[in-house]
Design a protein around this motif. Structure first.
Motif, mmCIF file in Angstrom:
data_model
loop_
_atom_site.group_PDB
_atom_site.id
_atom_site.type_symbol
_atom_site.label_atom_id
_atom_site.label_comp_id
_atom_site.label_asym_id
_atom_site.label_seq_id
_atom_site.Cartn_x
_atom_site.Cartn_y
_atom_site.Cartn_z
ATOM 1 N N GLN A 157 -8.130 15.287 -0.579
ATOM 2 C CA GLN A 157 -7.067 16.179 -1.042
ATOM 3 C C GLN A 157 -5.669 15.606 -0.819
ATOM 4 O O GLN A 157 -4.741 15.946 -1.548
ATOM 5 C CB GLN A 157 -7.169 17.531 -0.314
ATOM 6 C CG GLN A 157 -8.328 18.390 -0.755
ATOM 7 C CD GLN A 157 -8.220 18.788 -2.215
ATOM 8 O OE1 GLN A 157 -7.205 19.308 -2.662
ATOM 9 N NE2 GLN A 157 -9.275 18.537 -2.972
ATOM 10 N N VAL A 158 -5.522 14.756 0.165
ATOM 11 C CA VAL A 158 -4.168 14.290 0.513
ATOM 12 C C VAL A 158 -3.935 12.817 0.204
ATOM 13 O O VAL A 158 -2.789 12.351 0.266
ATOM 14 C CB VAL A 158 -3.864 14.555 2.009
ATOM 15 C CG1 VAL A 158 -3.911 16.043 2.307
ATOM 16 C CG2 VAL A 158 -4.838 13.794 2.916
ATOM 17 N N LEU A 159 -4.996 12.087 -0.135
ATOM 18 C CA LEU A 159 -4.844 10.676 -0.461
ATOM 19 C C LEU A 159 -5.116 10.452 -1.947
ATOM 20 O O LEU A 159 -5.903 11.189 -2.551
ATOM 21 C CB LEU A 159 -5.806 9.823 0.379
ATOM 22 C CG LEU A 159 -5.554 9.831 1.890
ATOM 23 C CD1 LEU A 159 -6.628 9.019 2.611
ATOM 24 C CD2 LEU A 159 -4.164 9.276 2.216
ATOM 25 N N LYS A 207 0.833 -1.203 0.000
ATOM 26 C CA LYS A 207 0.000 0.000 0.000
ATOM 27 C C LYS A 207 0.870 1.255 0.000
ATOM 28 O O LYS A 207 0.553 2.244 -0.680
ATOM 29 C CB LYS A 207 -0.922 -0.010 1.218
ATOM 30 C CG LYS A 207 -2.039 -1.039 1.153
ATOM 31 C CD LYS A 207 -2.929 -0.967 2.380
ATOM 32 C CE LYS A 207 -4.066 -1.978 2.299
ATOM 33 N NZ LYS A 207 -4.948 -1.924 3.496
ATOM 34 N N ARG A 208 1.949 1.221 0.774
ATOM 35 C CA ARG A 208 2.847 2.375 0.816
ATOM 36 C C ARG A 208 3.521 2.596 -0.525
ATOM 37 O O ARG A 208 3.709 3.728 -0.967
ATOM 38 C CB ARG A 208 3.891 2.181 1.918
ATOM 39 C CG ARG A 208 3.317 2.287 3.325
ATOM 40 C CD ARG A 208 4.374 1.986 4.374
ATOM 41 N NE ARG A 208 3.846 2.174 5.729
ATOM 42 C CZ ARG A 208 4.507 1.868 6.832
ATOM 43 N NH1 ARG A 208 5.738 1.353 6.741
ATOM 44 N NH2 ARG A 208 3.954 2.072 8.012
ATOM 45 N N VAL A 209 3.886 1.503 -1.189
ATOM 46 C CA VAL A 209 4.513 1.612 -2.505
ATOM 47 C C VAL A 209 3.526 2.207 -3.508
ATOM 48 O O VAL A 209 3.887 3.095 -4.298
ATOM 49 C CB VAL A 209 5.012 0.240 -2.989
ATOM 50 C CG1 VAL A 209 5.429 0.304 -4.462
ATOM 51 C CG2 VAL A 209 6.173 -0.240 -2.136
ATOM 52 N N ARG A 210 2.279 1.728 -3.473
ATOM 53 C CA ARG A 210 1.270 2.259 -4.391
ATOM 54 C C ARG A 210 1.030 3.742 -4.140
ATOM 55 O O ARG A 210 0.861 4.524 -5.080
ATOM 56 C CB ARG A 210 -0.043 1.478 -4.256
ATOM 57 C CG ARG A 210 0.013 0.085 -4.865
ATOM 58 C CD ARG A 210 -1.387 -0.478 -5.050
ATOM 59 N NE ARG A 210 -2.060 -0.680 -3.776
ATOM 60 C CZ ARG A 210 -2.046 -1.820 -3.091
ATOM 61 N NH1 ARG A 210 -1.358 -2.859 -3.558
ATOM 62 N NH2 ARG A 210 -2.697 -1.932 -1.948
ATOM 63 N N LEU A 211 1.013 4.133 -2.856
ATOM 64 C CA LEU A 211 0.821 5.538 -2.517
ATOM 65 C C LEU A 211 1.984 6.380 -3.039
ATOM 66 O O LEU A 211 1.786 7.452 -3.622
ATOM 67 C CB LEU A 211 0.698 5.696 -1.002
ATOM 68 C CG LEU A 211 0.539 7.140 -0.474
ATOM 69 C CD1 LEU A 211 -0.711 7.776 -1.049
ATOM 70 C CD2 LEU A 211 0.500 7.134 1.051
ATOM 71 N N ALA A 212 3.213 5.877 -2.851
ATOM 72 C CA ALA A 212 4.397 6.603 -3.323
ATOM 73 C C ALA A 212 4.392 6.718 -4.846
ATOM 74 O O ALA A 212 4.723 7.774 -5.404
ATOM 75 C CB ALA A 212 5.667 5.899 -2.847
ATOM 76 N N VAL A 245 -3.296 12.447 -7.275
ATOM 77 C CA VAL A 245 -3.740 12.883 -5.954
ATOM 78 C C VAL A 245 -4.516 14.182 -6.103
ATOM 79 O O VAL A 245 -3.975 15.189 -6.571
ATOM 80 C CB VAL A 245 -2.546 13.081 -5.003
ATOM 81 C CG1 VAL A 245 -3.016 13.567 -3.642
ATOM 82 C CG2 VAL A 245 -1.748 11.795 -4.873
ATOM 83 N N ALA A 246 -5.804 14.156 -5.738
ATOM 84 C CA ALA A 246 -6.673 15.336 -5.747
ATOM 85 C C ALA A 246 -6.748 16.011 -7.112
ATOM 86 O O ALA A 246 -7.011 17.206 -7.202
ATOM 87 C CB ALA A 246 -6.209 16.347 -4.702
ATOM 88 N N GLY A 247 -6.532 15.251 -8.169
ATOM 89 C CA GLY A 247 -6.645 15.815 -9.510
ATOM 90 C C GLY A 247 -5.442 16.596 -9.981
ATOM 91 O O GLY A 247 -5.425 17.081 -11.119
ATOM 92 N N TRP A 248 -4.418 16.736 -9.118
ATOM 93 C CA TRP A 248 -3.222 17.482 -9.517
ATOM 94 C C TRP A 248 -2.584 16.820 -10.731
ATOM 95 O O TRP A 248 -2.481 15.612 -10.820
ATOM 96 C CB TRP A 248 -2.216 17.543 -8.371
ATOM 97 C CG TRP A 248 -2.560 18.519 -7.301
ATOM 98 C CD1 TRP A 248 -3.166 18.252 -6.108
ATOM 99 C CD2 TRP A 248 -2.316 19.935 -7.312
ATOM 100 N NE1 TRP A 248 -3.309 19.399 -5.372
ATOM 101 C CE2 TRP A 248 -2.798 20.453 -6.080
ATOM 102 C CE3 TRP A 248 -1.739 20.807 -8.234
ATOM 103 C CZ2 TRP A 248 -2.729 21.798 -5.765
ATOM 104 C CZ3 TRP A 248 -1.661 22.157 -7.917
ATOM 105 C CH2 TRP A 248 -2.151 22.646 -6.700
#
Length: 308
Positions: free
Chosen positions: A92-94, A7-12, A254-257
């Motif tokens: 916004q942050v996930l 999960k951390r890898v996917r987030l990164a 992330v948040a559409g950025w």
């Protein structure tokens, strides 16, 4: 432990992908002109823009409460506002832009003792807003294509980009709804909270007002940067803003950025405007929405809501 690491890898990876897209967009435009546009934003527009975001959350929370009450679930309005702020902050942050809403549904369902209805309530409430957004954005795209909403010459070759955007969004929405569309429970809940003739006008009306607050934030920023000098410029910025909002539905960053800024770099020249102006507005909008979501941090570690 392995699952947590994955999960951390996917987030990164999602954050890295977001940064790479933003970097690509910045390299694709005139960087000095972009910084000049960003420096031109007036800080005085922050107050009306942030007030609009408060109205936005208040209206969205009311729409959520109205939706779930059609499904027989109680939801105190104060709790709805609190949970909506929390969901907005998490979105916004996930990565993906929906995990805040997943958390909102779980907390409400746990507190109310009926998780499936709570999940359907959040999904239908979001779908109501996205349905209105799609209709408005398609209308704007048609006006752009017909040359009725431009300040210069329409670049017909770029129409393909808008078409691809709509196809991707439509496919994602169809997949999200289609997975469970065969379920009798979902069909019943859609009828009770969205599709019957007594409820649909309320859902559409409230979603239009919520959309107006989103576009109002874009217009506040544009006004502070002196982009609005005629009624036509107001209509153009608002119209293009609706398509930017639609691009954010695609859950790749992330948040559409990045997705939002890339869409702006393509859309603004299509309306005869500099790409740097669109990217600057997009960046300003993203930063302001992030700031407006910060009250949600207060509720990050609170327990599940008690409903009454």
């Amino acid at each position: 432990m392995t699952e947590l690491r994955q999960k951390r890898v996917r987030l990164a990876v999602r954050w890295l992908f977001t940064v790479l897209i933003i970097g690509f967009v910045i390299r694709s435009v005139d960087a000095s002109a972009l910084w000049q546009e960003l420096a031109g934003f007036s800080p005085y527009v922050l107050v009306p823009a942030l007030v609009l975001t408060v109205v936005q959350v208040a209206l969205s929370a009311w729409r959520w409460r109205y939706t779930v009450e059609r499904l027989g679930l109680p939801l105190d309005y104060g709790v709805a506002v609190r949970e909506y702020y929390l969901a907005t902050f998490l979105n916004q942050v996930l990565p993906g832009g929906v995990l805040g809403d997943v958390n909102r549904a779980w907390r409400h369902g746990t507190g109310a003792g009926e998780r499936l209805s709570a999940v359907h309530g959040v999904a239908i409430e979001r779908f109501s807003g996205q349905l209105v957004l799609v209709v408005v954005a398609i209308s704007v795209a048609w006006l752009l294509a017909s040359g009725q909403l431009t300040t210069g010459h329409w670049n017909g070759g770029l129409w393909l980009g808008v078409g691809i955007l709509f196809v991707v969004v439509a496919f994602w929405l169809a997949l999200k709804v289609g997975i469970a569309d065969y379920l009798q429970r979902l069909r019943r809940d859609l009828y009770l909270s969205l599709l019957n003739r007594m409820v649909l006008p309320v859902q559409i009306g409230s979603s239009l007002v919520v959309l107006a607050t989103y576009l109002g934030v874009f217009l506040c920023l544009a006004w502070g940067a002196d982009y609005l000098d005629t009624a036509a410029s107001v209509a153009i910025i608002a119209g293009l803003g609706s398509i930017l909002l639609l691009s954010m539905v695609i859950p790749l960053t992330v948040a559409g950025w990045g997705i939002r800024e890339g869409a702006a770099a393509v859309l603004w020249p299509m309306a005869g405007l500099p790409a740097e102006q669109g990217v600057a507005l997009s960046v300003g909008y993203g930063a302001l929405v992030l700031i407006s979501s910060l009250p949600g941090m207060v509720f990050l570690f609170t327990g599940r809501p008690e409903n009454g």
